[in-house]
Design a protein around this motif. Structure first.
Motif, short mmCIF file in Angstrom:
data_model
loop_
_atom_site.label_atom_id
_atom_site.label_comp_id
_atom_site.label_asym_id
_atom_site.label_seq_id
_atom_site.Cartn_x
_atom_site.Cartn_y
_atom_site.Cartn_z
N TRP A 115 -4.23 -2.86 -5.61
CA TRP A 115 -4.95 -2.39 -6.98
C TRP A 115 -4.41 -3.31 -8.05
CZ3 TRP A 115 -0.71 -1.82 -9.77
CH2 TRP A 115 0.53 -1.70 -9.19
N ASN A 116 -3.42 -4.09 -7.88
CA ASN A 116 -2.94 -4.79 -9.36
C ASN A 116 -3.65 -6.13 -9.53
OD1 ASN A 116 -2.06 -6.34 -6.64
ND2 ASN A 116 -0.29 -7.12 -7.68
N SER B 142 -7.97 -0.45 -2.62
CA SER B 142 -6.80 0.42 -2.98
C SER B 142 -7.67 1.82 -3.60
CB SER B 142 -6.04 -0.03 -4.01
OG SER B 142 -5.34 1.04 -4.51
N GLY C 74 -4.94 5.91 2.46
CA GLY C 74 -4.38 5.17 3.62
C GLY C 74 -5.00 5.41 4.85
N ALA D 238 -6.11 2.80 7.88
CA ALA D 238 -5.55 2.81 8.99
C ALA D 238 -6.66 3.00 10.15
CB ALA D 238 -4.63 4.21 9.42
N THR E 151 -3.05 -7.04 2.22
CA THR E 151 -2.53 -7.18 1.27
C THR E 151 -1.91 -5.79 0.53
OG1 THR E 151 -3.73 -9.04 0.78
CG2 THR E 151 -2.32 -8.58 -0.83
N THR F 213 3.78 -0.93 4.24
CA THR F 213 2.65 -0.34 4.79
C THR F 213 2.10 -1.63 5.62
OG1 THR F 213 1.82 0.75 2.58
CG2 THR F 213 0.21 0.10 4.20
N ARG G 163 3.21 -0.68 9.09
CA ARG G 163 2.10 0.41 9.86
C ARG G 163 1.00 -0.39 10.29
NH1 ARG G 163 4.58 3.55 6.08
NH2 ARG G 163 3.16 3.61 4.39
N VAL G 164 0.49 -1.38 9.45
CA VAL G 164 -0.70 -1.91 9.78
C VAL G 164 -0.57 -2.72 11.03
CG1 VAL G 164 -2.42 -3.98 9.07
CG2 VAL G 164 -1.84 -2.07 7.57
N GLU H 11 -0.16 -10.10 3.71
CA GLU H 11 0.35 -10.67 2.68
C GLU H 11 1.19 -9.63 1.64
OE1 GLU H 11 0.10 -13.64 1.07
OE2 GLU H 11 -1.31 -14.61 2.28
N GLY I 203 4.93 -7.96 -0.65
CA GLY I 203 5.66 -8.33 -1.97
C GLY I 203 6.43 -9.62 -2.21
N GLU J 153 11.77 -5.18 -5.22
CA GLU J 153 10.68 -5.35 -5.74
C GLU J 153 10.64 -4.52 -6.99
OE1 GLU J 153 6.69 -5.13 -4.04
OE2 GLU J 153 6.08 -7.00 -4.99
N LEU K 299 8.15 -15.01 -0.97
CA LEU K 299 6.88 -15.06 -1.49
C LEU K 299 6.62 -16.65 -2.38
CD1 LEU K 299 3.82 -14.20 -1.15
CD2 LEU K 299 3.93 -12.87 -3.10
N PHE L 18 -1.92 -19.99 0.25
CA PHE L 18 -1.00 -18.73 -0.47
C PHE L 18 -0.35 -17.84 0.69
CE2 PHE L 18 -0.33 -14.87 -2.56
CZ PHE L 18 0.04 -15.14 -3.99
P1 NDP Z 1 0.08 -0.50 -0.40
O1 NDP Z 1 0.97 -0.87 0.73
O2 NDP Z 1 0.50 1.01 -0.78
O3 NDP Z 1 -1.36 -0.23 -0.35
C1 NDP Z 1 -1.77 -1.45 0.17
C2 NDP Z 1 -3.37 -0.82 0.69
O4 NDP Z 1 -3.15 -0.38 1.94
C3 NDP Z 1 -4.28 -0.06 0.25
O5 NDP Z 1 -5.68 -0.27 0.06
C4 NDP Z 1 -3.66 1.22 0.71
O6 NDP Z 1 -4.69 2.34 0.50
C5 NDP Z 1 -3.82 0.57 2.28
N1 NDP Z 1 -3.00 1.65 3.06
C6 NDP Z 1 -2.26 2.47 3.07
N2 NDP Z 1 -1.62 3.17 4.05
C7 NDP Z 1 -2.26 2.51 5.06
C8 NDP Z 1 -2.29 2.60 6.53
N3 NDP Z 1 -1.39 3.36 7.00
N4 NDP Z 1 -3.08 1.64 7.23
C9 NDP Z 1 -3.64 0.79 6.66
N5 NDP Z 1 -3.85 0.88 5.10
C10 NDP Z 1 -3.33 1.61 4.53
O7 NDP Z 1 0.42 -1.37 -1.72
P2 NDP Z 1 -0.37 -1.27 -3.22
O8 NDP Z 1 -1.71 -1.11 -3.24
O9 NDP Z 1 0.58 -0.43 -3.93
O10 NDP Z 1 -0.09 -2.82 -3.63
C11 NDP Z 1 1.07 -3.17 -4.27
C12 NDP Z 1 2.00 -3.94 -3.10
O11 NDP Z 1 1.13 -5.18 -3.04
C13 NDP Z 1 3.35 -4.78 -3.74
O12 NDP Z 1 4.28 -4.68 -2.99
C14 NDP Z 1 2.59 -6.09 -4.12
O13 NDP Z 1 3.77 -7.07 -4.11
C15 NDP Z 1 1.73 -6.46 -2.95
N6 NDP Z 1 0.67 -7.43 -3.39
C16 NDP Z 1 0.97 -8.78 -2.54
C17 NDP Z 1 0.26 -9.68 -2.85
C18 NDP Z 1 0.12 -10.97 -1.82
O14 NDP Z 1 -0.83 -11.72 -1.90
N7 NDP Z 1 1.42 -11.29 -1.16
C19 NDP Z 1 -0.72 -9.65 -3.74
C20 NDP Z 1 -0.80 -8.55 -4.65
C21 NDP Z 1 0.01 -7.51 -4.29
P3 NDP Z 1 -4.31 3.24 -0.63
O15 NDP Z 1 -4.36 2.71 -1.94
O16 NDP Z 1 -5.68 4.01 -0.51
O17 NDP Z 1 -3.00 4.08 -0.28
#
Ligand code: NDP
Length: 493
Positions: free
Chosen positions: A143-144, A169, A200, A204, A218, A223, A226-227, A241, A243, A367, A395, A433
């Protein structure tokens, strides 16, 4: 509802994190809905691949133009769902558009058939390699940066000839839907880029869906694991990708004004909710006082909130993590030079800068994903490098040094380094990246990012038969003797 009517799908609301107001209602796509989307994508992928590279490039560039035309509308949706300032949303879109342009224009050159030298022993062969799309890519995004981050996968996956099913997200579903709607305009509604919304469990289901060629995830490291576990069931390849805990090293000869400016931007912009943002600074003793004074002056001038430098914490739960890190750093002897525990005022967090934080504090090891900057002094560059690398994450990083920037960069265990800048690598489409360790693996952006969404296929075409075959039951002992003699002469010394 009559007996023959299907029940209406469950829905969820997306909220403006600044006010809690409802800004959209979206379906919770269940397993069946996700599978149906993937099945539609599989046939759309054939059409999309069949267009060929030239036509795809034209359509992707047309999409680019739609995104430019609708830039302000899309930025508005980003603002509604994340609370970030409109210019930050615009910047996100500008960068995403530039990546789309690059991916569209480079796909054919990077992925098209290229010749490979067959070597002496296989001199009768014409060898080539080409990169074929996986078919359907499942993109799971955070979402960020709800446009820029998933577009790093979506644009490159589409350019490589795949269809995409995107799960945004749960905090930013409207952004995902708006993006897909703009793409639908240029392909007459064909399901080449679809969005599935939900929590989530929807993500999944995407990992489990039959017909998924690859998952590009990402999000957080937890998570991501889990993926990967879900994808392991079907040997579905994954790009992960995650954190970071990105360091900045400030050398004794650095331009301190530029370094302080970059540290504050890298640490505080987007309320610190940047995967490759600056979370810790290691500054050499010789310039620590002067550098810290500059950081303090800049950070003190920033305000969170409406009309401020940055918006709220988009995810309510993140506020507790930031509070915990600030409190832990202070309890262990860190000294707040800007803000402190009182800066955490949900949904906003005012800038916090803490110096001399023990390296085992959670503010240094985990983080934070908030506007907290840790500034620690180090005696020399070796110690700065050692501490920078002493984390499970890897990263990005930044280095401020007039004389040794690239040399220091080469010693850092991470995927990307900005020298005399911050996060600059993310805006250069040709650069890959991604991270190492807990930050994940695989690459978006650049040539590596295009190849990430395609599988290499090797072809060896026999141009003429060898007079003395070696891969045939008709070969003779004399043939093998000659072959071994040839290898001895060529490689034996
Ligand atoms: P999450 O890991 O909570 O969620 C990421 C995505 O995965 C969301 O769409 C989420 O859905 C989905 N998800 C949750 N559970 C599952 C599952 N069991 N199986 C498959 N998909 C699932 O991360 P955030 O959204 O909180 O994002 C922040 C994180 O992302 C930080 O750690 C940040 O550093 C990282 N990030 C990394 C980047 C990179 O390029 N390396 C760039 C930007 C962010 P839902 O939201 O509906 O739970």
């Amino acid at each position: 509802m009559t007996a023959t009517e299907a029940p209406a799908p469950a829905t969820f609301e997306s909220l403006d994190p600044r006010t809690g107001d409802v800004v959209g209602t979206h379906p919770v796509h269940d397993e069946a809905a996700v599978r149906a989307a993937v099945a539609r994508a599989a046939s759309a992928a054939q059409w999309w691949d069949g267009l060929g590279a030239d036509e795809r490039r034209g359509l992707l560039l047309a999409w680019r133009a739609v995104l430019v035309r609708k830039l302000d509308d899309l930025a508005g949706v980003v603002v509604e769902e994340t609370g970030k300032p409109i210019d930050d949303a615009r910047l996100e879109l500008v960068l995403a558009i530039d990546h789309l342009d690059w991916a569209a224009k480079h796909a054919e050159k990077v992925l098209g058939r290229r010749k490979v030298a067959p070597g002496l022993l296989m001199g009768n062969q014409a060898a080539s390699v080409t990169y074929r799309p996986y078919g359907v890519i499942g993109v799971i995004g955070p979402w960020n940066y709800p446009v820029f981050t998933p577009m790093g996968s979506i644009a490159y996956a589409l350019a490589a000839g795949n269809a995409v099913v995107f799960k945004p997200s749960e905090l930013t579903p409207g952004v995902g839907v708006a993006l897909a709607d703009t793409f639908a305009e240029i392909v007459d509604g064909r399901p080449v880029l679809q969005v599935v919304t939900g929590f989530g469990e929807t993500g999944a289901a995407l990992c489990r869906a039959p017909g998924i060629g690859k998952i590009a995830f990402t999000g957080s490291t937890a998570t991501g694991k889990r993926v990967m576990a879900a994808c392991a069931e079907s040997l579905t390849p994954v790009l992960v990708e995650c954190g970071g805990k990105d360091p900045m090293i400030v050398d004794a000869d650095a331009d301190l004004d530029a370094a302080a400016d970059a540290a504050v931007w890298g640490g505080m912009s987007n309320a610190g909710q940047t995967c490759a943002g600056v979370e810790r600074v290691y500054v050499l003793d010789a310039v620590a006082e002067e550098f810290t004074a500059k950081v303090v002056a800049k950070a003190r001038g920033l305000r969170a909130g409406s009309g401020g430098a940055y918006g709220p914490m988009t995810m309510a739960g993140q506020v507790d993590i930031v509070r915990r890190h600030v409190e832990d750093a202070l309890a262990r002897g860190g000294r707040a030079v800007v803000g402190g525990a009182e800066s955490v005022q949900p949904p906003f967090v005012e800038p916090v800068v803490i110096v001399d934080v023990p390296e085992d504090s959670s503010a240094v090891t985990e983080e934070t994903f908030g506007p907290l900057l840790v500034v620690n002094r180090v005696p020399d560059v070796d110690e700065a490098v050692r501490r920078s690398n002493a984390t499970a994450y890897g990263l990005g990083a930044s280095v401020f040094s007039r004389a040794r920037g690239e040399e220091i960069a080469g010693r850092l265990r991470c995927g990307m380094v900005a020298v005399n800048g911050v996060i600059s690598f993310a805006g250069i489409p040709g650069l890959p990246f991604g991270g190492v360790g807990d930050s994940g693996f695989g690459r978006i952006h650049g040539e590596d990012g295009l190849r990430e969404f395609a599988r290499p296929q090797a072809v060896a075409r026999q141009r003429f038969p060898l007079p003395v075959p070696v891969t045939s039951f008709s070969r003779t002992a004399a043939t093998m003797k000659a072959l071994v003699g040839l290898v001895r002469a060529r490689h034996g010394r």
